[in-house]
Design a protein around this motif. Sequence first.
Motif, mmCIF file in Angstrom:
data_model
loop_
_atom_site.group_PDB
_atom_site.id
_atom_site.type_symbol
_atom_site.label_atom_id
_atom_site.label_comp_id
_atom_site.label_asym_id
_atom_site.label_seq_id
_atom_site.Cartn_x
_atom_site.Cartn_y
_atom_site.Cartn_z
ATOM 1 N N THR A 145 0.842 -1.193 0.000
ATOM 2 C CA THR A 145 0.000 0.000 0.000
ATOM 3 C C THR A 145 0.882 1.251 0.000
ATOM 4 O O THR A 145 1.857 1.330 0.746
ATOM 5 N N GLY A 146 0.557 2.205 -0.861
ATOM 6 C CA GLY A 146 1.294 3.459 -0.958
ATOM 7 C C GLY A 146 2.446 3.446 -1.945
ATOM 8 O O GLY A 146 3.008 4.494 -2.256
ATOM 9 N N THR A 147 2.799 2.277 -2.463
ATOM 10 C CA THR A 147 3.888 2.186 -3.438
ATOM 11 C C THR A 147 3.514 2.924 -4.710
ATOM 12 O O THR A 147 2.392 2.806 -5.206
ATOM 13 N N LYS A 172 -5.957 -2.671 -4.991
ATOM 14 C CA LYS A 172 -6.624 -1.534 -5.628
ATOM 15 C C LYS A 172 -5.550 -0.519 -6.021
ATOM 16 O O LYS A 172 -4.653 -0.235 -5.219
ATOM 17 N N PHE A 173 -5.659 0.007 -7.236
ATOM 18 C CA PHE A 173 -4.628 0.868 -7.800
ATOM 19 C C PHE A 173 -5.238 2.057 -8.529
ATOM 20 O O PHE A 173 -6.323 1.938 -9.109
ATOM 21 N N GLU A 204 -4.413 -0.133 -2.188
ATOM 22 C CA GLU A 204 -4.531 -1.276 -1.266
ATOM 23 C C GLU A 204 -3.584 -2.345 -1.771
ATOM 24 O O GLU A 204 -3.620 -2.687 -2.961
ATOM 25 N N ALA A 205 -2.742 -2.874 -0.902
ATOM 26 C CA ALA A 205 -1.724 -3.857 -1.294
ATOM 27 C C ALA A 205 -2.295 -4.894 -2.255
ATOM 28 O O ALA A 205 -3.424 -5.353 -2.079
ATOM 29 N N GLY A 206 -1.506 -5.229 -3.265
ATOM 30 C CA GLY A 206 -2.014 -6.181 -4.243
ATOM 31 C C GLY A 206 -0.964 -6.680 -5.205
ATOM 32 O O GLY A 206 0.218 -6.344 -5.117
#
Length: 110
Positions: free
Chosen positions: A41-43, A62-63, A94-96
């Motif tokens: 998340t946040g990358t 989610k991107f 959201e991390a993915g």
Amino acid sequence: MTVKNYFPATGNTLVDVGGGLTRKVAAHNDNVMCVEVHFETGTVAALHSHPHEQITYVISGKFAFTVGTETYTVSAGDSLYKQPNIEHGATCLEAGTLLDIFTPHRADFL
């Protein structure tokens, strides 16, 4: 010339690209490449372009993806097409995990 047809998961190494991004090159030959990309998340994948055609399929997370002048919020099951040399980038909301397909292959990833 021998063509490799099978790329077991255990034979592909997850590479830390830095900044919350890791990737694993999967099946590939000279004409096409499949890459699994993991985001925290946040990358942020900074805006960039390359001569390859690219399709991105969202496996999870989610991107916010920018492709050219448009920005799309995408999640599992969505996909995007990036034509050669178009500027694009993403922020992970959201991390993915993404699955990127390139043609031709990305020699810089091997």
